[in-house]
Design a protein around this motif. Structure first.
Motif, mmCIF file in Angstrom:
data_model
loop_
_atom_site.group_PDB
_atom_site.id
_atom_site.type_symbol
_atom_site.label_atom_id
_atom_site.label_comp_id
_atom_site.label_asym_id
_atom_site.label_seq_id
_atom_site.Cartn_x
_atom_site.Cartn_y
_atom_site.Cartn_z
ATOM 1 N N VAL A 114 3.613 25.077 -6.479
ATOM 2 C CA VAL A 114 4.431 24.216 -7.406
ATOM 3 C C VAL A 114 4.084 22.843 -6.606
ATOM 4 O O VAL A 114 4.552 22.634 -5.268
ATOM 5 C CB VAL A 114 5.861 24.494 -7.123
ATOM 6 C CG1 VAL A 114 6.812 23.479 -7.858
ATOM 7 C CG2 VAL A 114 6.105 25.859 -7.875
ATOM 8 N N LEU A 115 3.811 21.951 -7.202
ATOM 9 C CA LEU A 115 3.474 20.634 -6.534
ATOM 10 C C LEU A 115 4.306 19.452 -7.324
ATOM 11 O O LEU A 115 4.778 19.417 -8.341
ATOM 12 C CB LEU A 115 1.886 20.045 -6.849
ATOM 13 C CG LEU A 115 0.899 21.437 -6.421
ATOM 14 C CD1 LEU A 115 -0.343 21.094 -6.864
ATOM 15 C CD2 LEU A 115 1.119 21.630 -4.831
ATOM 16 N N ALA A 116 4.475 18.302 -6.687
ATOM 17 C CA ALA A 116 5.258 17.056 -7.067
ATOM 18 C C ALA A 116 4.674 15.890 -6.802
ATOM 19 O O ALA A 116 4.044 15.874 -5.634
ATOM 20 C CB ALA A 116 6.883 17.502 -6.751
ATOM 21 N N ALA A 117 5.104 14.895 -7.353
ATOM 22 C CA ALA A 117 4.697 13.436 -6.914
ATOM 23 C C ALA A 117 5.503 12.919 -5.721
ATOM 24 O O ALA A 117 4.983 12.278 -4.855
ATOM 25 C CB ALA A 117 5.034 12.559 -7.894
ATOM 26 N N THR A 118 6.902 13.345 -5.703
ATOM 27 C CA THR A 118 7.901 13.034 -4.730
ATOM 28 C C THR A 118 8.650 14.107 -4.185
ATOM 29 O O THR A 118 8.509 15.290 -4.574
ATOM 30 C CB THR A 118 8.764 12.145 -5.332
ATOM 31 O OG1 THR A 118 9.594 12.738 -6.355
ATOM 32 C CG2 THR A 118 8.557 10.980 -6.237
ATOM 33 N N PRO A 119 8.974 13.804 -2.934
ATOM 34 C CA PRO A 119 9.652 14.872 -2.349
ATOM 35 C C PRO A 119 11.065 15.492 -2.900
ATOM 36 O O PRO A 119 11.361 16.567 -2.747
ATOM 37 C CB PRO A 119 10.070 14.313 -0.870
ATOM 38 C CG PRO A 119 9.228 13.313 -0.838
ATOM 39 C CD PRO A 119 8.840 12.720 -2.092
ATOM 40 N N ASP A 120 11.726 14.775 -3.661
ATOM 41 C CA ASP A 120 13.067 15.288 -4.232
ATOM 42 C C ASP A 120 13.051 15.358 -5.968
ATOM 43 O O ASP A 120 13.841 14.900 -6.297
ATOM 44 C CB ASP A 120 13.818 14.178 -3.780
ATOM 45 C CG ASP A 120 13.460 12.696 -4.200
ATOM 46 O OD1 ASP A 120 12.440 12.545 -4.800
ATOM 47 O OD2 ASP A 120 14.365 11.542 -3.852
ATOM 48 N N SER A 121 12.012 15.928 -6.188
ATOM 49 C CA SER A 121 11.820 16.256 -7.870
ATOM 50 C C SER A 121 12.790 17.310 -8.340
ATOM 51 O O SER A 121 13.171 17.221 -9.671
ATOM 52 C CB SER A 121 10.343 16.761 -8.056
ATOM 53 O OG SER A 121 10.228 18.039 -7.488
ATOM 54 N N GLY A 122 13.516 17.815 -7.239
ATOM 55 C CA GLY A 122 14.451 18.906 -7.834
ATOM 56 C C GLY A 122 13.795 20.276 -8.129
ATOM 57 O O GLY A 122 14.597 21.242 -8.497
#
Length: 332
Positions: A114-122
């Protein structure tokens, strides 16, 4: 990285992918979309049948192309793709927005990575890597391309230039605000490149002897549009914020006033770093352009400081990071 890799895109019959994906040489498979209703309605009652039909057709695609990994970015086709791949094909989820959507929340529960653009994506346990961007954006040298870019769009070679766009379909708020301020911008010696959307028209009165106000339906060469500009005024979708940050372009973000507020959240890291301003949709008027955007466009020192701050929030390497992870997962 893996020149022998085969990539098949999933899309819907009405999406922009019907034009963009084949133009870039990738096969496109169409499946029924599964939009998630935001409120209780008859559409919500029909949702299970729609999901079942779309999952069945997506399974057929995965089997036919012999998929080794499914990479999802959210959206209408991601939910059926995740459900079709569950327990059969490894899944990599990437969340681009600052607030995760429903499809990715579901997919993340059984994804391998699981990857995300920002640290706090939920999304619990998501690794923040930024947003993968095209090489034409990540390698863009705005200063080196400036003269070529301005010639391409018929802009003044040296005048301060503002780029205005509202996504692929345009934004009526931006169209109204900037067309209403066009003469003031021209008298101030500012050029404008404005993508108003293919279904919209824009009536602009040019000021004799002033830099050109170039209104176009759509921008095919976003790399040159970024290179031509000193400042951009635009929506703050995740991809737009990522591209603007990667090329170091100072911005005035005007978040779309719909959804769950994710566009304002997307813009916040750049705004907090000093690389952008945030203006609410209802506040973006011709007067706002004249009183705030115009002076900013004529302040090269402030724009330079904003550009440095914007670059500091970008992630030019996200495409390589994502590719390595996907290849690793597929290889297992």
């Amino acid at each position: 990285m893996r020149p022998d890799a085969r990539i098949t895109a999933l899309g819907t019959e009405r999406g922009l992918e019907n034009r963009l994906v084949p133009a870039r040489g990738y096969p496109l498979e169409l499946v029924p979309p599964v939009p998630m209703p935001r409120k209780p309605s008859t559409e919500l009652l029909r949702l299970p049948l729609k999901v079942r039909d779309s999952v069945r057709k997506t399974k057929d695609v995965l089997e036919r192309v012999q998929a080794d990994v499914v990479v999802g970015f959210g959206g209408y086709v991601s939910l059926p793709a995740y459900l079709a791949a569950r327990g059969r094909t490894p899944i990599v989820v990437h969340e681009a927005n600052a607030r995760a959507g429903m499809a990715n929340k579901v997919g993340a529960r059984f994804a391998e990575r699981v990857l995300a653009a920002t640290p706090d994506s939920g999304l619990a346990g998501a690794r923040p890597i930024g947003i993968p961007l095209r090489e034409s954006i990540t390698s863009l040298d705005r200063a080196a391309l400036r003269m070529q870019a301005r010639q391409f769009f018929g802009l003044h070679p040296h005048a301060p230039t503002i780029l205005v766009f509202g996504g692929s379909q345009g934004a009526q708020t931006l169209n109204t605000a900037f067309s209403g301020a066009a003469q003031a911008l021209g008298r101030a010696g500012i050029g404008v490149l404005h993508a108003h959307g293919p279904k919209n028209t824009l009536a602009v009165q040019q000021v004799p002897g002033a830099p050109v106000y170039n209104a176009v339906p759509y921008l095919e060469r976003m790399d040159l549009a970024y290179a031509a500009a000193d400042l951009v005024v635009c929506r703050s979708g995740a991809m737009t914020v990522a591209e603007v940050s990667a090329v170091g372009l100072p911005a005035v973000f005007v978040p779309l006033p719909h959804g769950n507020g994710e566009q304002a959240l997307n813009a916040q890291p750049v705004v907090s770093a000093g690389g952008a301003l945030l203006v609410a949709d209802e506040d973006m008027t011709p007067d706002k352009v004249i009183n705030e955007v115009l002076p900013l466009g004529r302040d090269p020192q402030r724009l330079h400081m904003m550009s440095r701050a914007t670059l500091g929030t970008g992630h030019r390497e996200a495409d390589q990071v994502l590719a390595r992870i996907v290849v690793e997962v597929a290889g297992r």
